[in-house]
Design a protein around this motif. Structure first.
Motif, short mmCIF file in Angstrom:
data_model
loop_
_atom_site.label_atom_id
_atom_site.label_comp_id
_atom_site.label_asym_id
_atom_site.label_seq_id
_atom_site.Cartn_x
_atom_site.Cartn_y
_atom_site.Cartn_z
N ALA A 68 -71.78 66.98 28.11
CA ALA A 68 -71.98 65.52 28.21
C ALA A 68 -71.44 64.98 29.54
CB ALA A 68 -71.30 64.83 27.03
N LEU A 69 -70.40 65.62 30.07
CA LEU A 69 -69.88 65.18 31.38
C LEU A 69 -70.94 65.40 32.46
CD1 LEU A 69 -66.20 66.55 31.24
CD2 LEU A 69 -67.03 64.30 30.54
N GLU A 70 -71.66 66.51 32.32
CA GLU A 70 -72.75 66.77 33.29
C GLU A 70 -73.82 65.69 33.18
OE1 GLU A 70 -74.27 70.75 32.61
OE2 GLU A 70 -72.21 71.51 32.64
N TRP A 71 -74.13 65.29 31.93
CA TRP A 71 -75.15 64.24 31.75
C TRP A 71 -74.68 62.92 32.36
CZ3 TRP A 71 -75.50 65.48 25.81
CH2 TRP A 71 -76.04 66.78 25.66
N LEU A 72 -73.39 62.65 32.23
CA LEU A 72 -72.85 61.43 32.86
C LEU A 72 -73.05 61.49 34.37
CD1 LEU A 72 -69.60 60.83 30.78
CD2 LEU A 72 -71.33 59.09 31.25
N ASN A 73 -72.84 62.66 34.93
CA ASN A 73 -73.05 62.79 36.38
C ASN A 73 -74.51 62.61 36.76
OD1 ASN A 73 -70.56 62.97 37.50
ND2 ASN A 73 -70.34 65.16 37.11
N THR A 74 -75.40 63.08 35.89
CA THR A 74 -76.83 62.86 36.17
C THR A 74 -77.13 61.36 36.18
OG1 THR A 74 -77.26 64.92 35.04
CG2 THR A 74 -79.17 63.50 35.41
N VAL A 75 -76.56 60.65 35.21
CA VAL A 75 -76.76 59.19 35.17
C VAL A 75 -76.27 58.57 36.48
CG1 VAL A 75 -75.87 57.07 34.10
CG2 VAL A 75 -76.71 58.94 32.66
N LYS A 76 -75.13 59.02 36.93
CA LYS A 76 -74.57 58.46 38.17
C LYS A 76 -75.50 58.73 39.35
CE LYS A 76 -70.48 58.79 40.99
NZ LYS A 76 -69.09 58.47 40.88
N GLN A 77 -75.98 59.99 39.43
CA GLN A 77 -76.87 60.32 40.55
C GLN A 77 -78.17 59.53 40.49
OE1 GLN A 77 -77.10 64.52 39.96
NE2 GLN A 77 -74.98 64.78 40.68
N GLU A 78 -78.70 59.40 39.27
CA GLU A 78 -80.03 58.77 39.14
C GLU A 78 -79.98 57.26 39.23
OE1 GLU A 78 -83.16 60.38 38.34
OE2 GLU A 78 -82.10 62.20 38.98
N THR A 79 -78.87 56.66 38.83
CA THR A 79 -78.84 55.18 38.75
C THR A 79 -77.82 54.55 39.69
OG1 THR A 79 -77.10 55.09 37.07
CG2 THR A 79 -79.37 55.30 36.26
N GLY A 80 -76.86 55.34 40.15
CA GLY A 80 -75.79 54.76 40.98
C GLY A 80 -74.72 54.05 40.17
N MET A 81 -74.83 54.10 38.84
CA MET A 81 -73.80 53.44 38.01
C MET A 81 -72.51 54.25 38.06
SD MET A 81 -76.20 52.68 34.69
CE MET A 81 -75.38 51.33 33.84
N LEU A 82 -71.37 53.57 37.85
CA LEU A 82 -70.11 54.28 37.65
C LEU A 82 -70.10 54.82 36.22
CD1 LEU A 82 -67.48 51.88 39.28
CD2 LEU A 82 -68.54 53.92 40.27
N THR A 83 -69.32 55.88 36.00
CA THR A 83 -69.31 56.50 34.67
C THR A 83 -67.93 56.38 34.03
OG1 THR A 83 -68.79 58.60 35.75
CG2 THR A 83 -71.10 58.19 35.21
N ALA A 84 -67.93 56.26 32.70
CA ALA A 84 -66.66 56.16 31.96
C ALA A 84 -66.75 56.97 30.68
CB ALA A 84 -66.38 54.69 31.63
N THR A 85 -65.66 57.65 30.35
CA THR A 85 -65.63 58.40 29.10
C THR A 85 -64.23 58.40 28.49
OG1 THR A 85 -66.64 60.33 28.03
CG2 THR A 85 -65.10 60.80 29.81
N GLU A 86 -64.18 58.72 27.19
CA GLU A 86 -62.90 58.75 26.47
C GLU A 86 -62.25 60.12 26.60
OE1 GLU A 86 -63.07 57.57 22.34
OE2 GLU A 86 -61.17 58.55 21.88
N ILE A 87 -60.93 60.11 26.82
CA ILE A 87 -60.17 61.37 26.79
C ILE A 87 -59.13 61.27 25.68
CG2 ILE A 87 -60.54 62.09 29.17
CD1 ILE A 87 -57.77 60.79 29.79
N GLY A 88 -58.96 62.38 24.96
CA GLY A 88 -58.04 62.36 23.82
C GLY A 88 -56.88 63.33 23.97
#
Ligand code: PEP
Ligand code: MN
Length: 263
Positions: A68-88
């Motif tokens: 899922a972290l890789e998918w977040l990076n794809t979103v960043k590359q494709e859209t330029g959005m910043l990414t955020a995720t939860e860490i436990g």
């Protein structure tokens, strides 16, 4: 603790507030990209998605983790959005840092665990990454403050807090009741910390997102983190409270209209 706790430099460039939206869980590259593209068009600059899902009981969907972290990076590359995720835990923190995720958050259940928070704080020591800390599920402001202090003491300065409501035994119509007045004491104890509202986990249903967001605006919150899915009914987690990107657009425009009216 002093106000140099600030600043957090996450604000959307076009306005003063911080808006974060995205699915509860990262489910597939397609779900992420479809949702992200629609959110970007709606004016959202920061995309959230849970890679690891803290489930109350075992046996449910627990997230795709590093994939899922890789998918977040794809979103960043494709859209330029910043990414955020939860860490436990520290292992999540390490993986998220390695993957280059832009913003981390500590979930409600983790905030309630000083051991886990300390391990995360130690792992993030010396990093300049922004970290948002959700309130614990139980009504215990000190645990929340303590989690923020642990991060602060490890040199993390780009901090924000998220009010996501509290579990109470009362039947009050909320999944997690917002305790606005109680939380204002927390805000006074850490002056200047950006405070976001998470209407999704407070309301637990789609119709409550707008009224809760409005209340947060009126109470001077610095922004919102909202769960959004291109097809909420199909979501693997928190389906009832996720809204479509087009509904996000109307929450955002209502907030921004108010912001313009006072500026
Ligand atoms: C989430 O943001 O998806 C989440 C698990 O939230 P919380 O920690 O507030 O329950
Ligand atoms: Mn969720």
């Amino acid at each position: 603790m002093t106000t140099d706790f600030l600043p957090i430099t996450l604000k959307n460039t076009a306005n003063r507030s911080i808006f974060i939206a995205g699915p509860c869980s990262a489910e597939s590259p397609e779900q992420m990209l479809l949702t992200a593209r629609q959110l970007k068009a709606a004016g959202i600059g920061i995309f959230r998605a849970g890679a690891w899902k803290p489930r109350t009981r075992p046996g449910g969907f627990e997230g795709y983790g590093t994939r899922a972290l890789e998918w977040l990076n794809t979103v960043k590359q494709e859209t330029g959005m910043l990414t955020a995720t939860e860490i436990g835990c520290a292992a999540h923190a390490e993986l998220a840092l390695k993957a280059g995720i832009d913003i981390l958050w500590i979930g409600a259940r983790t905030t309630a665990s000083p051991f886990a928070v300390q391990e995360i704080a130690d792992c993030l020591r010396g990093c300049d990454i922004p970290v948002m800390v959700k309130n614990p599920p139980c009504v215990d402001i000190e645990l929340w403050e303590g989690a923020i202090e642990r991060l602060y003491n490890c040199g993390i300065r780009r901090l924000a807090a998220i009010h996501r409501g509290f579990k109470t035994t009362e039947k009050n119509g909320y999944r997690n009741a917002p305790l606005w007045d109680y939380v204002s004491r927390f805000r006074e104890s850490i002056p200047g910390i950006p405070m976001l509202c998470d209407p999704s986990h407070m309301g637990g249903c789609r119709d409550k997102i707008l009224p809760i967001s409005t209340e947060a605006y009126l109470r001077g919150y610095d922004g919102l983190i909202i769960e959004s899915h291109y097809n909420p009914d199909s979501a693997l987690t928190d389906s009832f409270q996720q809204i479509t990107p087009s509904r996000i657009a109307s929450v955002l425009s209502s907030w921004l209209c108010k912001e313009e009216a006072v500026s």
